[in-house]
Write a protein that holds these residues in place. Structure first.
Motif, short mmCIF file in Angstrom:
data_model
loop_
_atom_site.label_atom_id
_atom_site.label_comp_id
_atom_site.label_asym_id
_atom_site.label_seq_id
_atom_site.Cartn_x
_atom_site.Cartn_y
_atom_site.Cartn_z
N SER A 608 53.07 18.78 152.09
CA SER A 608 52.72 19.23 153.43
C SER A 608 51.58 18.39 153.94
O SER A 608 50.64 18.06 153.20
N SER A 609 51.63 18.00 155.23
CA SER A 609 50.56 17.16 155.77
C SER A 609 50.53 17.22 157.28
O SER A 609 51.55 17.47 157.93
N GLY A 610 49.33 16.98 157.80
CA GLY A 610 49.17 16.82 159.24
C GLY A 610 49.20 15.37 159.66
O GLY A 610 49.10 15.05 160.84
N TYR A 611 49.32 14.43 158.68
CA TYR A 611 49.43 13.00 158.97
C TYR A 611 50.90 12.64 159.06
O TYR A 611 51.57 12.53 158.04
N SER A 612 51.38 12.42 160.27
CA SER A 612 52.81 12.15 160.43
C SER A 612 53.20 10.76 159.97
O SER A 612 54.38 10.48 159.78
N ASN A 613 52.23 9.86 159.80
CA ASN A 613 52.58 8.48 159.50
C ASN A 613 52.29 8.08 158.06
O ASN A 613 52.33 6.92 157.72
N ASP A 614 51.96 9.05 157.21
CA ASP A 614 51.72 8.71 155.81
C ASP A 614 53.04 8.34 155.14
O ASP A 614 54.03 9.09 155.24
N PRO A 615 53.11 7.18 154.45
CA PRO A 615 54.37 6.75 153.84
C PRO A 615 54.90 7.71 152.78
O PRO A 615 56.10 7.70 152.49
N VAL A 616 54.04 8.55 152.21
CA VAL A 616 54.52 9.52 151.22
C VAL A 616 55.53 10.47 151.86
O VAL A 616 56.50 10.90 151.22
N LEU A 617 55.33 10.79 153.15
CA LEU A 617 56.23 11.72 153.82
C LEU A 617 57.63 11.14 153.98
O LEU A 617 58.63 11.85 153.82
N SER A 618 57.72 9.84 154.30
CA SER A 618 59.04 9.24 154.51
C SER A 618 59.72 8.88 153.19
O SER A 618 60.94 8.73 153.14
N ARG A 619 58.92 8.77 152.09
CA ARG A 619 59.50 8.44 150.77
C ARG A 619 59.08 9.50 149.75
O ARG A 619 58.68 9.18 148.62
#
Length: 650
Positions: A608-619
Motif C-alpha cells: 500500500s502506498s500514497g506514491y503512485s509512481n514508485d516502481p514497486v507498485l507496477s512490479r
C-alpha cells in the motif's frame, strides 16, 4: 646574291646574307622566348632551343610535328582560325593562350603571338613567339578552385550569410539565409539591392543599431534576436557580424552570419519548464504520501458513514460525491507525478465503462456542454491503471469542453473493435492488428488548424489563454505506456474527434465494476496492517472490522515481524498482511516483505502506498506482493483487493 636551301624549308627563297643570318640565328637561339616556325598546315619547320626545351623534343624530332598534335583538342579550331585570319589580314591580332602536351605527356600553358614570313611579297610560313605562362595559369586555376570552394562553402553553409557594401546595401544573401527568412523555394531574394534601413522588420528587431556598430569597426558576437521576416516567418537568430576592410584599412562593407536557433530556444524553454515542473514534482512527491494518507482517512470515514447512515438517498448521494471529489484531488497529484517522473501505470484487469461515465459526469458538471454517451454492452476488459485512464478521459473531455465556450454536445462512444491492418496514428507510430477498446470523444468546436495538428501532444503547447498545455501531453504519455494509441481527426470549423485505443485482453472479469464487499469471507479472517500513520491504522482497523475481519496493526517493521511470528507460533497465522511502502525513519514495505517471506514463504502480502509512481507498485510481484492497495482507498477497494489475495489459488 646567290640563293640556297636552308633550315626554313627545302627550296625556301630566303635572303642568304651571312651577317643578317648570323645575327638572326644568334637572336633565334639565344632569346628566352620560345620561337617556332610552321607552314600553313601547322607542320613545324624549325624551333629554337627554348621552344625545344619547353616541349621536350630534340631539334631532329621537331620538323614534321604538327601543332595540332600538341594543342588541346578543344583549342584546335581556335588555332586554325588564327592561322586563317593571319593569312587573310596579315595582321598579328591578339595574344592567344594554348595548353600544349609535352613529349613526356605533361602539360604546359603558353601565350603566343604570330606573324607571317615573306619571300618578297609572298607569305611562305608562320612564325610564332610563345611565353611559358604555366605558373600563372596554375595560380589562376588554384584561385578559381579556391573561389569555387569558397562560393560553395558560403552557398551551402547551414549558416545564413549576408554581405553589405560600404553604404549598407545588401549585395549577397545565401540560400540558408533565404530559407531562414521563409523565402519560397525558387524565388529570388527580395532584399538584394536594398539598404538595411529600408527593411522595417530589421529595424524592429534591433539589427540596424547592431550593424551601425559594425560600420564603426566593432565586431558583434553571438547576439540573439527575434525576427519576423517579410514572409511572416518568426525566427530566433544568433547573429555574428564583422566589418570588411580593403588593403588600406578603409571600411568597405560587412559580413553578417546568422544561425537559426528557433528550435534550440524552444527546446531551452521546454527544458526550463520541465526543470520547474520537476521541482514541483519532487515537492509533490514529497507531500503525496502524507496527502494521500489524509485522503485515506477522509475516504475511510466516508465509507463507514455510508454503511451507518440511514437509508436516505440524499445523504448517501452526498457521501458518494465526496468520495469522487477525494479521488479527483488524488488524480491532480497523480497527473503532476505522471508528467514529471514517468508515472509507471499500476495495471489491473478492469472494465472501464463506469470510469468513462464518472469522468464525463465530473468534468461536465455545471458546464454549458452536455454529454451524449454511447457505451456498448459487453466491452472487452483491458489491463490498465484506472486512475491514469481516468486522467486521460478527463483531460480530453476538458479539452472538448473548452473548445465550445458557447455550449454544445460532446459525443462520447466506447466500443470493441478488431483491427485487421496496421493504422498510422497521429504521432507517426503504427497501431498493430489486434483487439482494441475504442473510446472516442467528439466536440462541435472550431476544430484544430492544420499547422497545429503535429504539435498538439507537445508539452506546453496550447492555443488557449487558460491552460498549460500539459493535458494532452500527459494523456499521450499514459496511453503509450498502456501500449495504446491516440488518433486525432479534425477540420477547421467542424470540430475535433479524439480516438483512444487500448489493447483488449481475453481475461474475463468477474462482476465487473463491482463496488461492494461481496466475495470476502464474512468473518473469522485475520489481517495485519503496517503503517506509521496512526490515523491510517485506525481507519484500516475500522474498515476491516466492517468487512468482518479481525484486524491488528503495527507502526513499524519490527512490530510487524513480532506480531506475525507470534501468530505463526500460536497456529493462527494472518490471512493477509497490508504493508505501507514507506515508513518514516525505518524499514518500509519492500524490506519487511522480504523478512516476512523468509519467515513464512506462504505469506499473502499486499503493498500500500500514497506514491503512485514508485516502481514497486507496477512490479509488485517481483517483490513478493500479490496485489496493490493504492492510497487513498475506499471500503470497496479494500474489499476487492482482499478478495483477490485471500481467494487466490496458488
Amino acid at each position: 646574291m646567290a640563293k640556297k636551301a636552308d633550315r626554313f624549308g627545302k627550296g625556301s627563297p630566303v635572303n642568304d646574307d651571312g651577317m643578317i643570318i648570323a645575327r638572326y640565328r644568334s637572336f633565334f637561339e639565344g632569346t628566352r622566348y620560345c620561337i617556332y616556325v610552321h607552314d600553313f598546315q601547322g607542320r613545324f619547320i624549325d624551333a629554337n632551343q627554348a621552344a625545344l626545351e619547353l616541349l621536350g623534343y630534340s631539334r631532329e624530332e621537331i620538323p614534321g610535328i604538327n601543332f595540332a598534335r600538341l594543342v588541346d583538342e578543344a583549342q584546335i579550331s581556335v588555332a586554325t582560325m588564327v592561322t586563317e585570319e593571319l593569312l587573310k589580314t596579315g595582321q598579328m591580332g591578339e595574344l592567344h593562350e594554348y595548353r600544349l602536351t609535352r613529349k613526356d605527356g605533361t602539360h604546359v600553358w603558353v601565350e603566343t603571338e604570330a606573324s607571317l614570313i615573306y619571300h618578297g611579297n609572298n607569305p611562305v610560313a608562320v612564325q610564332g613567339v610563345a611565353r611559358d605562362i604555366t605558373p600563372r595559369k596554375d595560380a589562376e586555376e588554384a584561385l578559381a578552385r579556391s573561389e569555387k570552394f569558397n562560393r560553395s562553402l558560403v552557398e551551402e553553409s547551414p549558416v545564413g550569410i549576408l554581405y553589405l557594401d560600404a553604404e549598407g546595401t545588401i549585395t549577397y544573401e545565401n540560400s540558408a539565409m533565404m530559407r531562414m527568412m521563409g523565402v519560397p523555394e525558387g524565388k529570388k531574394s527580395p532584399i538584394i539591392g536594398l539598404r538595411i534601413g529600408e527593411i522595417p522588420p530589421i529595424t524592429e528587431a534591433g539589427i540596424l543599431p547592431m550593424l551601425r556598430l559594425v560600420t564603426e569597426g566593432k565586431t558583434i558576437a553571438a547576439a540573439e534576436i527575434h525576427y519576423r521576416s517579410l514572409f511572416g516567418r518568426e525566427v530566433d537568430m544568433e547573429v555574428n557580424a564583422a566589418p570588411l576592410r580593403d588593403e588600406t584599412g578603409a571600411f568597405e562593407g560587412a559580413i553578417v552570419m546568422a544561425t537559426d536557433i528557433t528550435e534550440r530556444k524552444r527546446a531551452e524553454e521546454v527544458i526550463l519548464k520541465a526543470q520547474k515542473l520537476e521541482s514541483i514534482g519532487v515537492l509533490a512527491g514529497g507531500i503525496a504520501h502524507d496527502f494521500n494518507n489524509m485522503l485515506t482517512g477522509i475516504l475511510g470515514n466516508i465509507s463507514m458513514a455510508k454503511l451507518e447512515a440511514p437509508r436516505d438517498r440524499d445523504i448517501l448521494e452526498k457521501l458518494s460525491q465526496a468520495e469522487k471529489v477525494c479521488f479527483q484531488a488524488r488524480d491532480l497529484t497523480h497527473q503532476l507525478l505522471t508528467f514529471s517522473r514517468g508515472g509507471t501505470p499500476v495495471k489491473r484487469v478492469l472494465s472501464i465503462a463506469g470510469t468513462i461515465r464518472e469522468a464525463a459526469q465530473f468534468v461536465l458538471s455545471g458546464s454549458s456542454n452536455r454529454p451524449d454517451m454511447h457505451i456498448d454492452e459487453g466491452l472487452w476488459p483491458v489491463e490498465a491503471d484506472e486512475g491514469q485512464i481516468r486522467q486521460v478521459l478527463s483531460n480530453i473531455i476538458i479539452n472538448a469542453d473548452q473548445a465550445m465556450p458557447a455550449g454544445g454536445t460532446i459525443t462520447i462512444r466506447a466500443s470493441n473493435i478488431e483491427n485487421r491492418e496496421r493504422i498510422a496514428a497521429t504521432d507517426g507510430t503504427f497501431m498493430d492488428p489486434g483487439r482494441y477498446l475504442e473510446i472516442t470523444v467528439s466536440d462541435e468546436g472550431a476544430g484544430i488548424p492544420c499547422e497545429h495538428m503535429a504539435r498538439i501532444f507537445d508539452p506546453y503547447f496550447t492555443t488557449k489563454r487558460k491552460g498549460n498545455g500539459l493535458g494532452l501531453s500527459v494523456s499521450y504519455s499514459i496511453v503509450r505506456r498502456h501500449g495504446g494509441h491516440i488518433l486525432v481527426e479534425s477540420e477547421e470549423g467542424s470540430g475535433a474527434t479524439f480516438k483512444i485505443y487500448l489493447p483488449a485482453i481475453e481475461e474475463a472479469i468477474t462482476a465487473p465494476e463491482e463496488r461492494s464487499a461481496r466475495g470476502v469471507p464474512p468473518g473469522g479472517g485475520r489481517v495485519l496492517v503496517m503503517d506509521d500513520d496512526e490515523t491510517i491504522r485506525a481507519i484500516a482497523r475500522g474498515l476491516l472490522e466492517k468487512l468482518g475481519f479481525r484486524a491488528e496493526t503495527a507502526e513499524d517493521s519490527e512490530e510487524t515481524l513480532r506480531l506475525y511470528r507470534k501468530a505463526l507460533e500460536a497456529g493462527e497465522s494472518f490471512d493477509a498482511v497490508i504493508l505501507d511502502l514507506t515508513i518514516a525513519g525505518g524499514r518500509g514495505g519492500r524490506e519487511t516483505a522480504s523478512d516476512l517471506l523468509a519467515l513464512d514463504p506462504g505469506a499473502r502480502l499486499i503493498v500500500s502506498s500514497g506514491y503512485s509512481n514508485d516502481p514497486v507498485l507496477s512490479r509488485h510481484r517481483e517483490h513478493g506482493f500479490l496485489d496493490v492497495l493504492s492510497k487513498p482507498y475506499r471500503l470497496e477497494d479494500l474489499s476487492r483487493v482482499l478478495a483477490s489475495v485471500i481467494n487466490r489459488q496458488e
